[in-house]
Motif scaffolding. Structure first.
Motif, PDB file in Angstrom:
ATOM      1  N   LYS A  24       0.786  -1.203   0.157  1.00  0.00           N
ATOM      2  CA  LYS A  24       0.143  -0.030  -0.072  1.00  0.00           C
ATOM      3  C   LYS A  24       0.946   1.166   0.033  1.00  0.00           C
ATOM      4  O   LYS A  24       0.406   2.241  -0.766  1.00  0.00           O
ATOM      5  CB  LYS A  24      -0.838  -0.012   1.204  1.00  0.00           C
ATOM      6  N   LYS A 232      -7.423  -4.052  -1.424  1.00  0.00           N
ATOM      7  CA  LYS A 232      -8.607  -3.380  -2.026  1.00  0.00           C
ATOM      8  C   LYS A 232      -8.829  -3.931  -3.325  1.00  0.00           C
ATOM      9  O   LYS A 232      -9.945  -3.844  -3.961  1.00  0.00           O
ATOM     10  CB  LYS A 232      -8.354  -1.932  -2.185  1.00  0.00           C
ATOM     11  N   HIS A 233      -7.883  -4.717  -3.853  1.00  0.00           N
ATOM     12  CA  HIS A 233      -7.861  -5.293  -5.442  1.00  0.00           C
ATOM     13  C   HIS A 233      -7.994  -6.492  -5.601  1.00  0.00           C
ATOM     14  O   HIS A 233      -7.863  -7.146  -6.654  1.00  0.00           O
ATOM     15  CB  HIS A 233      -6.841  -4.591  -6.229  1.00  0.00           C
ATOM     16  N   ASN A 405     -16.866  -5.238  -2.854  1.00  0.00           N
ATOM     17  CA  ASN A 405     -16.252  -4.304  -1.867  1.00  0.00           C
ATOM     18  C   ASN A 405     -17.387  -3.321  -1.490  1.00  0.00           C
ATOM     19  O   ASN A 405     -16.910  -2.356  -0.887  1.00  0.00           O
ATOM     20  CB  ASN A 405     -14.994  -3.649  -2.639  1.00  0.00           C
ATOM     21  N   GLY A 525     -12.193  -5.900   3.736  1.00  0.00           N
ATOM     22  CA  GLY A 525     -11.472  -4.811   4.424  1.00  0.00           C
ATOM     23  C   GLY A 525     -10.316  -5.273   5.369  1.00  0.00           C
ATOM     24  O   GLY A 525      -9.494  -4.478   6.017  1.00  0.00           O
TER      25      GLY A 525
END
Length: 563
Positions: A24, A232-233, A405, A525
């Motif tokens: 990240k 997130k991906h 998501n 998450g």
């Protein structure tokens, strides 16, 4: 004993390396480097799908009739609908019977193929057959009027998958994702050999061997793809892989529709995979797996290359952490590694997930493949039906990506299962003759179970730790193949037992699985667990479950410890 060993190993490094933070803040969660890896994985998924389940078209049922020796002698150019056919073969559903004929009267008639030659009160089974279409394995292997043997190929194939998955999972977690992928893709050699096969028995044996060697290839690709991107991906990466599989299957049905000789199609569908084998070594090994094995020096090289390609640079702190991780691993390298089954039974929540997830897989595989195979029960063009059933998977995977998501894994999975079950009930209530209405409801059910496909892959991978992720994912998939083994037999169930039986089974299992999803923790998450303890702690502090009292009952005792 085994729990304490695993805890010591995990605690010694858990505060040193945080790969999610590195991706990240420093490398980039989905930069150019990850896109290159994902592109290679997507190409692999597409090409593997081209060769998947092609037996459906090669062994598709063809119109047949009895050979009538009183009126004709065998020749490949025989007229399938001669003018005298109604004298020798009984009528059936607006046409003539595919498997029976009138018995001979032993009367000497002067006219050619006279009606006097046949006893219309006595119907017997065919001794030999005439086929309307000769471009199929169904014709060349003489499978006329056999509802079970063509569908049995699918069941045997999935038995091969079932055996392949735990073996490949062990190889991937012990020696690496890339090696496991290289070994499984080599099944393309066996696939091409089928071009020269001239018997049903030889074909089904090769189909089994192909699945035995290459059955877990997609699981290897999927794990490699999601382990390289940030949290997130992960949903996007998973949806991309399954979408390319759907594209490959759609193209497969379109190419089959062109009428190319079926043996040539074997080479067209499988030969491209031989080329891809030599491109595999450009794919890097999974950094998460390397770190879980203490190979920090190799992880450091890959992360530095990834950061450089993404236009970033690793911080001094990260480089120092990687060096410290290497030193700590050198201290622990002589410690014996506990057995996986020992660790699972020592972590109650992980054990519960190992019991829960296989039922999701059994249900989704049974319905997903069952709806695909049962497309032959829909009236109309077979290739058009299959193309529609495969093509609807693409928006299904995209929908899963958009919702995973946003509404979370649990709600999406439960909704997908329940909507699919409702579609099966509605489909059974639609009267015959409403083709487009039936097709729309059928495709809606396939769309919803396709959403489940992407969600269940992502969700299952997120429930298990990095060190054992492939093994436990392929374990769930292996048990799930029980559903896939019976799925190819659903058309035979429909014709031999009850036309609507498959859809009753689809609906019941979908509603039950939707309920069972509610027992698992939400992972939206949440950091991807690297150790057994992290996987065991998933959902421990969650207060959002509507089944909280039941979960408290299930997990009220301390974890088991095997000594």
């Amino acid at each position: 004993m085994c729990e304490s060993i695993e805890n010591q190993r995990s605690k010694s490094t858990e505060n040193v390396i945080d790969l999610d933070r590195i991706l990240k803040d420093e490398v980039g969660e989905c930069g150019l480097y990850q896109m290159r890896v994902l592109a290679l994985c997507a190409v692999l998924c597409f090409i593997m799908a081209l060769g998947g389940n092609n037996y459906i078209f090669f062994f598709a049922k063809s119109n047949t009739r009895c050979l009538i020796p009183e009126c004709e002698s065998y020749s490949p150019q025989l007229n399938f609908t001669p003018s005298w056919i109604s004298k020798a073969v009984p009528a059936a559903q607006g046409s003539f019977d595919s498997c029976h004929r009138y018995a001979n009267t032993s009367v000497n008639a002067s006219d050619f193929c006279s009606a006097q030659l046949f006893d219309r009160e006595s119907v017997i089974k065919c001794e030999d057959y005439v086929y309307e279409s000769k471009n199929s394995a169904y014709y060349e292997f003489n499978l006329a009027c056999d509802d079970w043997r063509p569908n049995l190929i699918g069941s045997v194939k999935f038995i091969g998958f079932m055996i392949s998955l735990p073996i490949t999972g062990f190889v991937a977690d012990r020696w690496g994702r890339r090696l496991a992928l290289f070994l499984t893709i080599n099944c393309s050699w066996i696939s091409c050999i089928k071009y020269w096969i001239n018997s049903y028995t030889s074909y089904i044996i090769l189909e089994f061997l192909e699945a035995l060697i290459g059955g877990a290839a997609f699981s290897c690709v999927f794990i490699l793809a999601i382990e390289y991107v940030g949290s997130k991906h992960r949903a996007a990466a998973g949806a991309a892989m399954t979408s390319f599989v759907a594209m490959g299957l759609t193209l497969q049905s379109i190419i089959s529709w062109t009428g190319i000789y079926w043996r040539y199609l074997i080479l067209i569908f499988n030969a491209p995979l031989l080329i891809v084998i030599f491109c595999l070594w450009i794919a890097p090994e999974s950094v998460r797996w390397l770190m879980s094995k203490g190979r920090y020096e190799e992880s450091k090289v890959i992360l530095e290359n990834a950061a450089k390609m993404n236009g970033n640079i690793l911080s001094d702190k990260t480089l120092k952490d990687l060096s410290e991780g290497l030193k700590l691993e050198e201290k622990n390298k002589n410690e014996s590694e506990p057995w996986l089954i020992c660790l699972v039974f020592s972590h109650k929540r992980v054990l519960f997930h190992c019991i829960l997830t296989p039922f999701w897989w059994i249900t989704y595989l049974f319905i997903f493949y069952g709806l695909t195979m049962s497309a032959v029960t829909i009236s109309g063009n077979m290739y058009l039906n299959y193309s529609a059933v495969y093509a609807i998977e693409i928006p299904g995977h995209c929908l899963a990506f958009l919702l995973l998501n946003r509404i979370g894994r649990k709600l999406l999975l439960t909704s997908g299962f329940w909507i699919c079950g409702a579609c099966q009930v509605i489909y059974m209530l639609v009267p015959h003759g409403y083709y487009w209405q039936s097709l729309c409801i059928y495709l809606t059910g396939k769309l919803s179970i396709t959403v489940v496909v992407t969600a269940v892959y992502v969700y299952t991978a997120e429930l298990f730790p990095t060190r054992y992720r492939t093994t436990l994912l392929t374990y769930s998939s292996m048990i799930g193949r029980l559903g896939a083994i019976f799925a190819p037999l659903t058309p035979s169930m429909s014709s031999a037992i009850w036309e609507l039986l498959p859809f009753v089974l689809f609906a019941g299992m979908a509603f039950l699985s939707g309920l069972l999803v509610l027992l698992a923790p939400e992972t939206l998450g949440v950091k991807l667990p690297d150790t057994m303890q992290e996987a065991n702690d998933l959902g421990r502090h969650s207060h959002s479950s509507i089944l909280k009292p039941l979960r408290r009952l299930l997990f009220r005792q301390k974890s088991y410890t095997l000594r």
